[in-house]
Design a protein around this motif. Structure first.
Motif, mmCIF file in Angstrom:
data_model
loop_
_atom_site.group_PDB
_atom_site.id
_atom_site.type_symbol
_atom_site.label_atom_id
_atom_site.label_comp_id
_atom_site.label_asym_id
_atom_site.label_seq_id
_atom_site.Cartn_x
_atom_site.Cartn_y
_atom_site.Cartn_z
ATOM 1 N N THR A 11 -9.590 -5.075 -8.651
ATOM 2 C CA THR A 11 -10.041 -3.805 -8.690
ATOM 3 C C THR A 11 -10.048 -2.785 -7.475
ATOM 4 N N ARG A 12 -9.846 -1.518 -7.624
ATOM 5 C CA ARG A 12 -9.803 -0.706 -6.442
ATOM 6 C C ARG A 12 -11.137 -0.854 -5.532
ATOM 7 N N ALA A 13 -12.242 -1.110 -6.309
ATOM 8 C CA ALA A 13 -13.670 -1.316 -5.542
ATOM 9 C C ALA A 13 -13.509 -2.538 -4.635
ATOM 10 N N ALA A 14 -13.110 -3.659 -5.309
ATOM 11 C CA ALA A 14 -13.048 -4.832 -4.397
ATOM 12 C C ALA A 14 -12.052 -4.550 -3.267
ATOM 13 N N ALA A 15 -10.959 -4.200 -3.515
ATOM 14 C CA ALA A 15 -9.806 -3.831 -2.530
ATOM 15 C C ALA A 15 -10.278 -2.961 -1.412
ATOM 16 N N HIS A 16 -11.208 -2.010 -1.753
ATOM 17 C CA HIS A 16 -11.588 -1.124 -0.792
ATOM 18 C C HIS A 16 -12.951 -0.897 -0.890
ATOM 19 N N PRO A 17 -13.960 -1.724 -0.125
ATOM 20 C CA PRO A 17 -15.432 -1.911 -0.442
ATOM 21 C C PRO A 17 -16.287 -0.506 -0.101
ATOM 22 N N LEU A 67 -9.246 26.970 4.750
ATOM 23 C CA LEU A 67 -10.669 26.399 4.039
ATOM 24 C C LEU A 67 -10.267 25.903 2.686
ATOM 25 N N TRP A 68 -9.549 26.986 1.905
ATOM 26 C CA TRP A 68 -9.287 26.574 0.633
ATOM 27 C C TRP A 68 -8.413 25.326 0.230
ATOM 28 N N VAL A 69 -7.199 25.296 0.982
ATOM 29 C CA VAL A 69 -6.514 24.090 0.950
ATOM 30 C C VAL A 69 -7.364 22.795 1.227
ATOM 31 N N THR A 70 -8.026 22.698 1.986
ATOM 32 C CA THR A 70 -8.959 21.685 2.564
ATOM 33 C C THR A 70 -9.758 21.278 1.247
ATOM 34 N N VAL A 71 -10.463 22.584 0.651
ATOM 35 C CA VAL A 71 -11.327 22.132 -0.462
ATOM 36 C C VAL A 71 -10.552 21.510 -1.783
ATOM 37 N N VAL A 72 -9.029 22.061 -1.715
ATOM 38 C CA VAL A 72 -8.370 21.402 -2.914
ATOM 39 C C VAL A 72 -8.136 19.966 -2.472
ATOM 40 N N ALA A 73 -7.637 19.769 -1.136
ATOM 41 C CA ALA A 73 -7.264 18.310 -0.833
ATOM 42 C C ALA A 73 -8.461 17.546 -0.729
ATOM 43 N N GLU A 74 -9.462 17.798 -0.460
ATOM 44 C CA GLU A 74 -10.815 16.910 -0.596
ATOM 45 C C GLU A 74 -11.283 16.508 -1.795
ATOM 46 N N SER A 75 -10.894 17.609 -2.637
ATOM 47 C CA SER A 75 -11.261 17.416 -4.183
ATOM 48 C C SER A 75 -10.343 16.431 -4.944
ATOM 49 N N LEU A 76 -9.077 16.519 -4.566
ATOM 50 C CA LEU A 76 -8.309 15.385 -5.086
ATOM 51 C C LEU A 76 -8.549 14.338 -4.394
ATOM 52 N N TYR A 77 -8.695 14.338 -3.341
ATOM 53 C CA TYR A 77 -9.031 12.745 -2.712
ATOM 54 C C TYR A 77 -10.221 12.033 -3.344
ATOM 55 N N ASP A 81 -7.377 8.635 -3.793
ATOM 56 C CA ASP A 81 -7.210 8.698 -2.291
ATOM 57 C C ASP A 81 -6.217 7.481 -1.845
ATOM 58 N N THR A 82 -5.013 7.546 -2.253
ATOM 59 C CA THR A 82 -4.108 6.653 -1.623
ATOM 60 C C THR A 82 -3.599 6.778 -0.382
ATOM 61 N N GLY A 83 -3.089 5.898 0.192
ATOM 62 C CA GLY A 83 -2.326 6.308 1.614
ATOM 63 C C GLY A 83 -1.449 7.362 1.584
ATOM 64 N N TRP A 84 -0.530 7.236 0.788
ATOM 65 C CA TRP A 84 0.475 8.300 0.947
ATOM 66 C C TRP A 84 0.192 9.764 0.513
ATOM 67 N N ILE A 143 5.303 8.130 5.824
ATOM 68 C CA ILE A 143 6.490 7.232 5.965
ATOM 69 C C ILE A 143 6.214 5.777 5.827
ATOM 70 N N ARG A 144 5.289 5.278 6.443
ATOM 71 C CA ARG A 144 4.870 3.674 6.422
ATOM 72 C C ARG A 144 4.400 3.599 4.915
ATOM 73 N N SER A 145 3.611 4.473 4.350
ATOM 74 C CA SER A 145 2.828 4.115 3.282
ATOM 75 C C SER A 145 3.913 4.126 2.151
ATOM 76 N N LEU A 146 4.975 4.994 2.194
ATOM 77 C CA LEU A 146 6.104 5.086 1.200
ATOM 78 C C LEU A 146 6.878 3.848 1.322
ATOM 79 N N ALA A 147 7.289 3.527 2.620
ATOM 80 C CA ALA A 147 7.946 2.291 2.846
ATOM 81 C C ALA A 147 7.197 1.088 2.511
ATOM 82 N N THR A 148 5.891 0.869 2.781
ATOM 83 C CA THR A 148 5.385 -0.229 2.247
ATOM 84 C C THR A 148 5.188 -0.195 0.671
#
Length: 153
Positions: A11-17, A67-77, A81-84, A143-148
């Motif tokens: 589970t995601r919760a177990a992998a990311h406490p 500020l609005w772009v940050t609001v949208v991004a943080e809302s999506l996270y 909230d994956t690495g890439w 790049i590292r996230s996509l390569a992994t």
């Protein structure tokens, strides 16, 4: 040196406490940015700040966009909230912030004494270089996230 990873159950919760804490942090970031948008644009408004000049209106669209772009991004996270995805969001949010900083340099809507003008310009230069470094780091993370991800499929 070896790294010890906590056991996972798939589970995601177990992998990311710290997922709950991360989500809470993203929610707080959304709320703080919305509060800043309100304070700047509604009450008391940017014109209540004594050292801002009427030229601030030339910078305000970029500040608001950042500020609005940050609001949208943080809302999506909060939901995703994956690495890439986070690295991509950091590139976009920092890029828009960088555009706001550059516009601030061009317009310089600050009414400060001569000695403080130099200090303010130095802060803007540091912000530009910090943003460029941040974009570079986020690009490397992307790049590292996509390569992994490509190796695990």
């Amino acid at each position: 040196m070896s790294t010890v990873h906590p056991p996972t159950t798939g589970t995601r919760a177990a992998a990311h406490p710290h997922t709950g804490a991360h989500r809470a942090g993203h929610v707080v970031a959304v709320l703080v940015n919305l509060l800043i948008l309100y304070l700047v644009n509604v009450r008391p408004g940017w014109d209540a700040v004594p050292f801002l000049t009427p030229e601030t209106t030339q910078v305000l669209p970029w500040v608001n966009a950042s500020l609005w772009v940050t609001v949208v991004a943080e809302s999506l996270y909060v939901a995703w909230d994956t690495g890439w995805f986070r690295a991509l969001g950091d590139i976009v949010t920092t890029g828009v912030g960088l555009a706001a900083i550059v516009r601030m340099w061009e317009v310089f809507p600050l009414d400060v004494s001569r000695g403080w003008e130099l200090a303010a310009r130095v802060v803007l230069v540091v912000a530009v270089f910090g943003s460029l470094i941040g974009i570079g780091v986020a690009l490397a993370r992307l790049i590292r996230s996509l390569a992994t991800a490509g190796r695990s499929t």
